[in-house]
Design a protein around this motif. Structure first.
Motif, PDB file in Angstrom:
ATOM      1  N   GLY A 221       2.278   6.125  -0.558  1.00 44.18           N
ATOM      2  CA  GLY A 221       1.634   5.725  -1.806  1.00 44.18           C
ATOM      3  C   GLY A 221       0.892   6.889  -2.451  1.00 44.18           C
ATOM      4  O   GLY A 221       0.903   8.025  -1.963  1.00 44.18           O
TER       5      GLY A 221
ATOM      6  N   PRO B 126      -2.091  10.836   0.762  1.00 45.82           N
ATOM      7  CA  PRO B 126      -0.761  10.591   0.209  1.00 45.82           C
ATOM      8  C   PRO B 126       0.229  11.650   0.708  1.00 45.82           C
ATOM      9  O   PRO B 126      -0.077  12.849   0.746  1.00 45.82           O
ATOM     10  CB  PRO B 126      -0.963  10.704  -1.300  1.00 45.82           C
TER      11      PRO B 126
ATOM     12  N   ASN C  65       1.949   7.477   4.777  1.00 47.41           N
ATOM     13  CA  ASN C  65       1.410   7.023   3.498  1.00 47.41           C
ATOM     14  C   ASN C  65       2.341   7.523   2.404  1.00 47.41           C
ATOM     15  O   ASN C  65       2.319   8.691   2.043  1.00 47.41           O
ATOM     16  CB  ASN C  65      -0.013   7.568   3.302  1.00 47.41           C
TER      17      ASN C  65
ATOM     18  N   LEU D 202       0.812  -1.210   0.000  1.00 42.97           N
ATOM     19  CA  LEU D 202       0.000   0.000   0.000  1.00 42.97           C
ATOM     20  C   LEU D 202       0.847   1.262   0.000  1.00 42.97           C
ATOM     21  O   LEU D 202       0.319   2.358  -0.113  1.00 42.97           O
ATOM     22  CB  LEU D 202      -0.911   0.018   1.237  1.00 42.97           C
ATOM     23  N   GLY D 203       2.154   1.111   0.182  1.00 44.03           N
ATOM     24  CA  GLY D 203       3.012   2.280   0.291  1.00 44.03           C
ATOM     25  C   GLY D 203       3.020   2.840   1.701  1.00 44.03           C
ATOM     26  O   GLY D 203       3.067   4.053   1.899  1.00 44.03           O
TER      27      GLY D 203
END
Length: 170
Positions: free
Chosen positions: A51, A164, A49, A21-22
């Motif tokens: 991603g 993100p 995060n 998922l990053g």
């Protein structure tokens, strides 16, 4: 200021997962040297995060197997939860560690949102897969205890939404 005996850091990322998922998690541990702060450890997790997609309904949790007195096959080990203190804890009611208490408290909002005990016989025979982990983290606080015997304890917090490039700290 209270001196720290040691600061420990670790970084984990999900790049090796089948469907990454990053997400990266930085763990920081701090232990202090002077009383009254010398009998606990602080752990801080920063979940980032990395991603391209927003992460929704993210939970953060910790599973412990407090085997406080192995001489009695853990029969005197007990686990319970105190939702008002955001605390899952364990103690042993017999044997050489009688009276010792250990626990995990969630110190950041939204506080303790998940607590379960897990029968170690099932844990080690069946395993602790994704479905069992999600059930522990997403089913709220089980206040039916305390339980006594050979059990592990899962505590958690969340849900979180992480955009993100953003992160949360627990």
């Amino acid at each position: 200021k209270v001196a720290a005996a040691g600061d420990e850091n670790a970084l984990q990322a999900d790049g090796g997962a089948p469907s990454p998922l990053g997400v990266s998690v930085t763990q920081e541990g701090i232990q202090f040297t002077r009383s009254p702060y010398d009998d606990f450890v602080l752990l801080r997790y920063t979940v980032a995060n990395e991603g391209a997609q927003t992460l929704d309904d993210l939970r953060v949790g910790f599973v412990t197997d407090w085997s406080l007195d192995r001489s009695s096959c853990c029969s005197g080990n007990a686990k319970a939860v105190d939702p008002g203190r955001d605390l899952g804890y364990a103690w042993n009611s017999e044997g050489v560690v009688h009276g010792i208490h250990v626990g995990i408290a969630v110190l950041t909002p939204p506080g303790l949102t998940a607590y379960r005990t897990i029968d170690d016989a099932q844990l080690f025979q069946i395993g602790f897969g994704t479905a069992q982990k999600w059930a522990c983290l997403s089913s709220g606080i089980d206040t039916s205890g305390p339980v006594t015997g050979n059990y592990s304890m899962a505590v958690g917090t969340g849900p979180f939404t992480i955009a993100p490039g953003a992160s949360i700290t627990v």
